[in-house]
Design an enzyme around this catalytic site. Structure first.
Site, PDB file in Angstrom:
ATOM      1  N   THR A  22     -22.911  -7.329 -24.331  1.00  0.00           N
ATOM      2  CA  THR A  22     -22.850  -7.124 -25.620  1.00  0.00           C
ATOM      3  C   THR A  22     -21.497  -7.683 -26.518  1.00  0.00           C
ATOM      4  O   THR A  22     -20.987  -6.694 -25.990  1.00  0.00           O
ATOM      5  CB  THR A  22     -23.800  -5.928 -25.820  1.00  0.00           C
ATOM      6  OG1 THR A  22     -24.101  -5.487 -27.144  1.00  0.00           O
ATOM      7  CG2 THR A  22     -22.879  -4.423 -25.676  1.00  0.00           C
ATOM      8  N   CYS A  28     -22.593   1.543 -33.139  1.00  0.00           N
ATOM      9  CA  CYS A  28     -23.002   1.268 -31.455  1.00  0.00           C
ATOM     10  C   CYS A  28     -22.276   1.799 -30.370  1.00  0.00           C
ATOM     11  O   CYS A  28     -21.705   2.543 -29.763  1.00  0.00           O
ATOM     12  CB  CYS A  28     -23.301   0.462 -32.018  1.00  0.00           C
ATOM     13  SG  CYS A  28     -24.303  -0.333 -33.395  1.00  0.00           S
ATOM     14  N   HIS A  45     -27.777  -1.692 -26.024  1.00  0.00           N
ATOM     15  CA  HIS A  45     -27.383  -1.931 -27.639  1.00  0.00           C
ATOM     16  C   HIS A  45     -27.436  -0.910 -28.298  1.00  0.00           C
ATOM     17  O   HIS A  45     -28.449  -1.143 -29.844  1.00  0.00           O
ATOM     18  CB  HIS A  45     -26.879  -2.876 -28.195  1.00  0.00           C
ATOM     19  CG  HIS A  45     -26.126  -2.893 -28.846  1.00  0.00           C
ATOM     20  ND1 HIS A  45     -24.592  -3.685 -29.573  1.00  0.00           N
ATOM     21  CD2 HIS A  45     -25.414  -2.100 -30.242  1.00  0.00           C
ATOM     22  CE1 HIS A  45     -24.163  -3.828 -30.888  1.00  0.00           C
ATOM     23  NE2 HIS A  45     -24.671  -3.040 -30.979  1.00  0.00           N
TER      24      HIS A  45
END
Lengths: 161, 208
Positions: A22, A28, A45
């Site tokens: 990711t 995040c 995520h």
């Protein structure tokens, strides 16, 4: 070797020799779970801490720490993983703009990290490595053959945990 | 999920005009600072999944220089002024005479670019406030040099609570010979769109 890309508010499971990746984690949090015995890897995520923040309709499962982590565990179990053997690693949760620290919404990075830890504690999964906080973006890649997590930042290069 | 189905061509045109006016004033301010001609493209109004927001500026991992501010007041949202690394170097050189690459920046250089970003986003916002007669105030701006995905995700948290899509008003600008090019991004909070439309007398009954 396949690299499975996990988007924002998304999650996925991989088996050797695939990798999960990711990109551009800011506040995040990238949560990765790994069952070394059954060689099953998972990555989420996470964008927001709690699904109670959802203002209308069905919350997207992968978006919130409290829904993404239980769902990721389930998906891994379907692939033969066992929760007893799972360990977790966390990356992300940065605060890209320090001045905004007073605003609750902008303190989202640390809140995401706390919520992930709480959800992992609830599932009794041990956190074996963590690279969270700070003020830099991160890209992470998990090798499903050995559970090694590669973390790349702009200023500090690449490290493995 | 947010309901964008009530968006017609007219609503899109109005949002494009918001980008046009705001970025137009900002481009004029930039042109004065640089003493060069600045051109801009037709604003792009997009309704896109979160993942694709960073694609507008070269992808989630592309390293960019960004000035970010939170819009407060009647119609809250997030504003970004985004430059690639070369453009930031050129811009700083043009305005201040400092010729250091982004990697060599210290406090002085960061502070100068911070201020340039502040002036430009400030002119975007004040023209928008004049145009809509809304009370809009900028927060203290922040500057970051990092991955575009990590930075732009800051504009998405409010939207994340209501849906999986973002509405972005993106205006690209460039200096004549392309030494400096960048983007202004306005990402209104979900509740702000009806307010923006109402302030301009545009019919809108969606529940974005």
């Amino acid at each position: 070797m396949e690299i499975i890309k996990i988007g924002m508010a998304d999650l996925g499971v991989a088996k050797p020799p695939s990798r999960l990746r990711t990109t551009g984690l800011g506040s995040c949090v990238g949560v990765v779970l790994y069952d070394e015995v059954h060689k099953v890897a998972g990555m989420a995520h996470v964008m927001l801490p709690e699904s109670t923040l959802a203002k209308n309709g069905e919350p997207t499962v992968g978006k919130y720490a409290d829904t993404a982590i239980p769902y990721l565990i389930q998906q891994m179990q379907k692939e033969g993983a066992s929760i007893r053997h799972m360990v977790a690693k966390l990356a992300g949760g940065a605060q890209m703009f320090a001045f905004l620290g007073t605003n609750d919404m902008m303190r989202i990075g640390p809140r995401n990290v706390e919520a992930c830890k709480l959800a992992l504690k609830g599932a009794q999964i041990k956190i074996v490595a963590e690279d969270t906080g700070g003020n830099c973006g991160r890209t992470i890649e998990l090798d499903s053959t050995n559970g090694v997590l590669q973390i790349r930042t702009v200023n500090q290069g690449v490290k493995e945990v | 999920m947010a309901n964008f189905t009530k968006f017609g061509d007219f609503q899109f045109d109005v949002l494009r005009e918001i980008g046009n006016i705001g970025a137009g004033h900002a481009a004029t301010a930039l042109s004065k600072l640089m003493q060069k001609e600045i051109d801009m493209k037709v604003p792009q109004v997009r309704i896109i999944p979160f993942d694709e927001v960073a694609d507008c500026v070269g992808g989630a991992e592309n390293v960019v220089v960004t000035v970010f501010l939170r819009v407060e007041g009647d119609s809250p949202g997030n504003m970004f002024f985004i430059l690639d690394m070369d453009s930031a170097t050129h811009l700083l050189h043009q305005v201040t005479g400092i010729s250091k690459t982004v990697q060599e920046w210290e406090e002085m250089e960061v502070s100068a670019l911070h201020e340039i970003g502040n002036i430009l986003t400030g002119s975007y916002l004040s023209s928008l406030a004049d145009f809509t007669q809304l009370n809009l105030q900028p927060s203290v701006p922040g500057l970051a040099v990092d991955m575009a995905g990590a930075i732009l995700s800051y504009g998405l948290y409010a939207l994340g609570q209501t849906g999986d899509f973002a509405l972005t008003i993106d205006t690209a600008f460039f200096e004549g010979n392309d030494q400096v090019k960048g983007n202004f991004f306005l990402i209104p909070d979900p509740d702000s769109l009806p307010i923006l439309f109402r302030s301009l007398g545009v019919p809108f009954d969606g529940d974005y």
